[in-house]
Design an enzyme around this catalytic site. Structure first.
Site, PDB file in Angstrom:
ATOM      1  N   GLY A 184       0.800  -1.505  -0.122  1.00 54.42           N
ATOM      2  CA  GLY A 184      -0.231   0.274   0.226  1.00 54.42           C
ATOM      3  C   GLY A 184       0.948   1.257  -0.162  1.00 54.42           C
TER       4      GLY A 184
ATOM      5  N   ASN B 191       0.868   6.970   5.009  1.00 54.77           N
ATOM      6  CA  ASN B 191       0.934   6.194   3.914  1.00 54.77           C
ATOM      7  C   ASN B 191      -0.432   5.786   3.351  1.00 54.77           C
ATOM      8  OD1 ASN B 191       0.283   4.950   6.301  1.00 54.77           O
ATOM      9  ND2 ASN B 191      -0.056   3.068   5.785  1.00 54.77           N
ATOM     10  N   LEU B 192      -1.329   5.087   2.962  1.00 52.73           N
ATOM     11  CA  LEU B 192      -2.491   4.314   2.371  1.00 52.73           C
ATOM     12  C   LEU B 192      -3.282   4.359   4.043  1.00 52.73           C
ATOM     13  CD1 LEU B 192      -4.146   3.494   0.019  1.00 52.73           C
ATOM     14  CD2 LEU B 192      -3.962   1.403   0.655  1.00 52.73           C
ATOM     15  N   CYS B 193      -3.047   4.165   4.932  1.00 53.41           N
ATOM     16  CA  CYS B 193      -4.542   4.320   5.919  1.00 53.41           C
ATOM     17  C   CYS B 193      -3.905   4.316   7.035  1.00 53.41           C
ATOM     18  CB  CYS B 193      -3.985   2.718   6.549  1.00 53.41           C
ATOM     19  SG  CYS B 193      -4.840   1.365   4.970  1.00 53.41           S
ATOM     20  N   THR B 194      -3.142   6.195   6.658  1.00 54.31           N
ATOM     21  CA  THR B 194      -2.406   6.592   7.992  1.00 54.31           C
ATOM     22  C   THR B 194      -2.283   6.462   9.340  1.00 54.31           C
ATOM     23  OG1 THR B 194      -4.796   7.350   9.113  1.00 54.31           O
ATOM     24  CG2 THR B 194      -4.237   7.952   6.905  1.00 54.31           C
ATOM     25  N   GLU B 195      -2.086   5.096   9.451  1.00 55.03           N
ATOM     26  CA  GLU B 195      -0.948   4.827  10.178  1.00 55.03           C
ATOM     27  C   GLU B 195       0.849   4.980  10.479  1.00 55.03           C
ATOM     28  OE1 GLU B 195      -1.065   1.130   8.680  1.00 55.03           O
ATOM     29  OE2 GLU B 195      -1.835   2.741   8.350  1.00 55.03           O
TER      30      GLU B 195
ATOM     31  N   THR C 100      -6.650  -3.303   9.681  1.00 55.01           N
ATOM     32  CA  THR C 100      -7.054  -4.652  10.177  1.00 55.01           C
ATOM     33  C   THR C 100      -8.358  -5.499   9.690  1.00 55.01           C
ATOM     34  OG1 THR C 100      -8.150  -5.120  12.068  1.00 55.01           O
ATOM     35  CG2 THR C 100      -5.560  -4.787  12.306  1.00 55.01           C
TER      36      THR C 100
ATOM     37  N   THR D  43      -9.055  -7.382   6.606  1.00 55.82           N
ATOM     38  CA  THR D  43      -9.012  -7.913   6.341  1.00 55.82           C
ATOM     39  C   THR D  43      -8.446  -9.891   7.984  1.00 55.82           C
ATOM     40  OG1 THR D  43      -8.781  -7.824   3.964  1.00 55.82           O
ATOM     41  CG2 THR D  43      -8.347 -10.397   4.233  1.00 55.82           C
ATOM     42  N   ILE D  44      -7.322  -9.428   8.382  1.00 49.32           N
ATOM     43  CA  ILE D  44      -6.638 -10.222   9.354  1.00 49.32           C
ATOM     44  C   ILE D  44      -8.239 -10.399  10.296  1.00 49.32           C
ATOM     45  CG2 ILE D  44      -4.834  -9.630   8.397  1.00 49.32           C
ATOM     46  CD1 ILE D  44      -3.795  -8.145  10.808  1.00 49.32           C
TER      47      ILE D  44
END
Length: 955
Positions: free
Chosen positions: A397, A581-585, A767, A769-770
């Site tokens: 990502g 990043n893609l998911c801001t973390e 998270t 999917t996991i």
């Protein structure tokens, strides 16, 4: 024959749809109907129209006016019925005659044709009684199955019963007979092996909404299908095994699986050089039983290795393949592989999706996130876009910082022309993300970041709009604002804000805190004196309002904060964080020479709480092993570009996060919207932070410090909890919570003495999917609904909050009416009068919780995290004022980033009228009532945009 209804038997003359074989009709290509005698005939939609017409005329009369009216009604109803049937058809494109009648009944009630519907229901019941009387035991026709080779063999009902019996074993409130009864209804003579494997799964799925344990039953039945597929592939002939039989065969299977995987060039040959006897003996076949259906189906569709479309990787082989792939460079790699396997297969911790996809394969690209900064020249821009493609190819990502690219109207020295700004290049990056879709496993995804002072910021805000010049729109790319503290201060003061082109203000890109303020104000003064060519002054509050308006209207750009990301960065001595990043973390440095890389995994918080609170001993063990696995990723990783390898080996960042936060709260009987929940967010993240930093210190003592350690905040004895003070000082004395409970003093001493193995240790990822794999709530999210249909790349799944069901059962409140009420109120318990107030508070859903509680909990976590957290904000009834308050609060509380803004969607849980189908409600009793009533109905749709199968946050 006469169609007039007899007064005493109003339904006796209504024809039964599709029972009569007379009439030529028109078959619907590709679809078949299973008759009650097991015969299969082509589906003929015209028979539905004929039967409906006769039914209406029988009830309403046969005069000309009625006939014309009936013709129009029947045409519409027939279309609805056919659409409903074909949408629900199984993999074999077949449905039972009862399914057809169910859809007819549903269409009549939806259309409020209550007299016809009532008569129709009574007629069906009468015919069912007649058939029951007519059936002679032992006279049912023998059924056969068609093998893959085309042979007809007797259908093995005994094995079917055994498999279903295994599936329900040890689970409360589930019935093997209910599954077998529904399964037999859908069998027919000559059924294929694939259809036979699918039939009990579909039967069990229909019951999930009434009993969550059927999700486990469905998964176990899917496991039988998977075993047959895998064993047949490896043996080269039809093979199958029950769960009990597989327990004896798993070791032999595993050795054959590794050999075949290497032969197919899907598994790294180095795995074949492990001591496979020792590895295979450590497999735990019983852990195949712990999946929910959504989790196992997701693995089946997207994670398990396959050759030519055939899955040959069973769940425990999957976890062991990942574990072995992560243990390749360990001294006793068998022992470490077994340790890693036990952790993964227990669901106490789960590695990120790219690690699960690729560990142990020939191309082990195991990292989740890549951050780049795009230069301000044509070669650099297109190299960055090429890098995006290479990084996305193997499941990465992407987050791109575009702030350096000069703005619209800026001078281009090489051509003596004017720049078209950053937007045309963003369009190219958008299209590249779509073209490179990670081999169909998940959509390629990228997020573009731009600082709020960039001259193109207003066009950047419009990128996701559905109106305007499509050449200046990026419909598929995420966007985020990279907001300096100075802008927020100007908003609070209702001051002015000046936009610049970065080619004239190059220092601003690398500055933050007081240094940024000084440089920015100097450029403002220069512009006021006529010394700048491209600039524009706006009211800061107007720009802020437009940012929030676009966020509400399009979901983008997200709001992220530059200064806390940099001021609290442990690596600020080595560079600048230019974006997330893609998911801001992720908050890591980027430059021309370094592409930031982060390797993720998440602790299942639910597995680490008891009724008495957090299990620190278990958590410490989990975190220690997880950090070792994440550190191993850095050395094993397949790097597609040299800048990523250079950066990752130099700084060695990892991101350990959490999931199942709300599940843990519910296990502790703590409502999300409470001070106790905020305290638990603080306590749990403190524990994860403490143990993660401690584990990195231990790894440094064993393996050495990361190369850029000297000069870092770590080397100065400044841990994340200490860096809160740095942010407070930069903001002029802002107040942040700094309470702590663990022995941080001794950990400070250890960090200084041994150093750190990793520059960064923690980040909370979505998270999505996991967490499905582990069967827990995602990340730090409150539950969206307690009963809903979740959509992802594997399809639509009924999701029920099992904890709520257990509590309702304990109080004698779980029944069919409660299921109906949950559907009617879209999975919310707040408006159901029968539910006690304590359960309403405990099981409040995302839109029933004020977003301020999410921010307060996130703020307590943020003080312990050296990176950031993917924080979605839920606002049930957004208004400009509410959004303004929410995002200002996030900034004031010291959050580094926020993620999606979620607001209510127009679509809800399906409210329908059928029993025995996935995601539907029985309302036959309403039709049989003396006074017809309208049945609440909303056509099936995705629960909400937060379950968008195309959204990386939902995957």
């Amino acid at each position: 024959m006469t169609l007039a209804l007899e007064a005493e038997r109003p339904s006796s003359r209504i024809p039964e749809p599709l029972v009569s074989a007379s009439g030529a009709g028109t078959a619907t290509p590709g679809f078949q109907v299973i008759r009650r005698n097991g015969a299969v005939t082509p589906f003929d939609a015209s028979k539905i129209a004929v039967a409906l017409t006769k039914a209406f005329l029988a009830v309403e009369g046969t005069n000309a006016a009625a006939s014309r009216r009936v013709h129009d009604i029947v045409a519409g109803l027939t279309e609805q019925i056919v659409t409903g049937l074909t949408r629900r058809a199984d993999a074999g494109r077949t449905f039972h005659v009862e399914d057809v009648q169910d859809q007819v009944e549903l269409a009549l009630m939806r259309g409020e044709h209550h007299k016809v519907a009532r008569a129709y229901v009574l007629y069906r019941e009468e015919r069912a009684r007649e058939r029951a009387v007519a059936v002679v035991p032992g006279t049912a026709p023998a059924l056969h199955m068609t093998t893959g080779e085309g042979m007809r063999v007797p259908l093995d009902e005994a094995r079917l019963a055994t498999v279903v019996g295994e599936a329900v074993a040890g689970l409360a409130d589930v019935s093997a007979e209910a599954i077998l009864s529904e399964t037999r209804r859908n069998l027919y003579d000559g059924i294929s092996a694939d259809e036979l494997a699918l039939a009990p799964i579909l039967a069990a799925r229909t019951l999930i909404e009434t009993e969550p344990n059927y999700a486990k039953v469905s998964a176990r039945l899917l496991g039988d299908k998977l075993r047959r597929e895998a064993l047949t592939f490896l043996a080269g002939r039809p093979e199958q095994a029950t769960q009990a039989e597989m327990a004896e065969r798993y070791a032999d299977y595993f050795r054959a699986y590794v050999a075949r995987g290497i032969e197919e060039e899907l598994i790294d040959p180095e795995l074949g050089r492990f001591d496979l006897e020792r590895i295979a003996a450590a497999l735990l076949p019983e852990r195949d039983l712990q999946f929910d259906y959504l989790g196992l189906q997701t693995l089946y569709d997207r994670y398990f290795l396959h050759a030519r479309g055939t899955r040959f990787e069973l769940p425990q082989a999957f976890f062991m393949r990942v574990a072995m792939g992560l243990a390749l460079r360990e001294v006793d790699r068998e022992a470490r592989a077994i340790e890693f396997y036990r952790l993964l297969s227990s669901f106490d911790f789960m590695a990120s999706t790219p690690t699960l996809f690729n560990a142990g394969t020939l191309r082990p690209q195991l990292s989740s996130c890549f951050l780049t900064t795009v230069p301000d020249d044509l070669d650099g821009i297109f190299k960055s876009i090429k890098d995006n493609a290479l990084l996305a190819k193997y499941s990465g990502g992407l987050g791109n910082d575009w702030t350096r690219v000069r703005g619209l109207g800026a001078h281009i020295k090489g051509t003596n022309g004017e720049s078209q700004g950053v937007v045309p290049f963003l369009k190219v990056a958008n299209d590249t993300a779509i073209a490179v879709n990670q081999g169909g496993k998940r959509k390629g995804a990228v997020c573009a970041y731009l600082e709020t002072w960039h001259i193109d910021i207003e066009e950047f805000l419009d990128l996701r709009k559905n109106t305007g010049d499509d050449r200046r729109r990026t419909h598929d790319m995420n966007t985020a604002n990279w907001v300096p503290d100075l802008f927020m201060q100007r908003v609070e003061a209702d001051g002015s804000w000046t936009l610049f082109s970065p080619d004239e203000t190059p220092e601003l890109h690398d500055l933050y805190g007081p240094a940024f303020r000084d440089a920015y104000e100097a450029y403002e003064a220069k512009a006021a004196q006529g010394g700048m060519k491209v600039f524009r002054t706006v009211r800061a509050l107007d720009l802020w309002r437009r940012m929030l308006t676009m966020l509400f209207e399009t979901g983008h750009p997200w709001v992220t904060f530059k200064d806390p990301c940099n001021i609290r960065s442990p690596q600020r001595h080595a560079g600048v964080v230019h974006s997330s990043n893609l998911c801001t973390e992720i908050t890591l440095n980027t430059s021309n020479d370094e592409v930031a890389v982060c390797n993720l995994g998440s602790v299942n918080l639910l597995a680490h709480v008891t009724r008495d609170g957090l299990d620190h001993a278990r958590l410490a063990c989990t975190v220690a092993t997880a950090m070792r696995m994440l550190d191993n990723v850095i050395d094993i990783n397949f790097y597609t570009i040299p800048e990523a390898r250079r950066s990752n080996l130099k700084h060695r960042p990892v991101g350990l996060g959490i999931m199942g936060f709300q599940d843990a709260l519910q296990a502790l009987r703590i409502p999300y919207a409470s001070d106790d929940a905020v305290r638990f967010a603080d306590e749990s993240m403190e524990a994860v932070s403490f143990h993660a930093i401690s584990a990195s210190v231990d790894l440094a003592a064993e393996r050495g410090r990361y190369p850029s350690f000297e000069g870092s905040l770590w080397s100065q004895g400044v841990l994340p909890i200490d860096s809160v003070e740095l942010l407070a000082q930069a903001r002029g004395g802002a107040e942040f919570d700094r309470s702590a409970t663990l022995d941080w003093e001794s950990l400070h001493t250890r960090v200084k003495a041994s150093g750190m193995r990793n520059s960064n240790c923690m980040a909370i990822a979505p998270t999505a999917t996991i967490s499905n794999i582990c069967g827990v709530s995602q990340s730090i999210e409150p539950a969206y609904q307690n009963l809903f249909v979740k959509s992802n790349m594997s399809g639509d799944f009924t999701v029920v909050n099992a904890a709520l069901v257990r509590d309702l059962k304990a109080r004698g409140l779980w029944d069919e009416v409660m299921v109906s009420d949950l559907k009617y109120y879209d999975g919310s318990v707040g408006q159901i009068d029968r539910i006690p107030d304590d359960l309403k508070a405990l099981y409040a859903t995302a839109f029933e919780i004020d977003a301020a509680w999410l921010i307060e909990a996130a703020s307590r976590r943020q003080k312990w995290i050296d990176q950031a957290q993917s924080l979605n904000l839920y606002v049930a009834n957004p208004s400009g004022r509410k959004l303004d308050e929410t995002y200002r609060l996030a900034w004031r509380r010291g959050l580094k980033t926020t993620y999606y803004l979620r607001s209510r969607s127009a679509t809800h849980v399906e409210k329908s009228t059928l029993k025995g189908t996935d995601g539907k409600l029985n309302a036959v009793s309403a039709v049989l009532a003396a006074v017809p009533i309208a049945v609440p109905e909303i056509v099936l749709g995705k629960a909400c945009s937060i379950n968008d199968p195309e959204c990386e946050a939902c995957q």
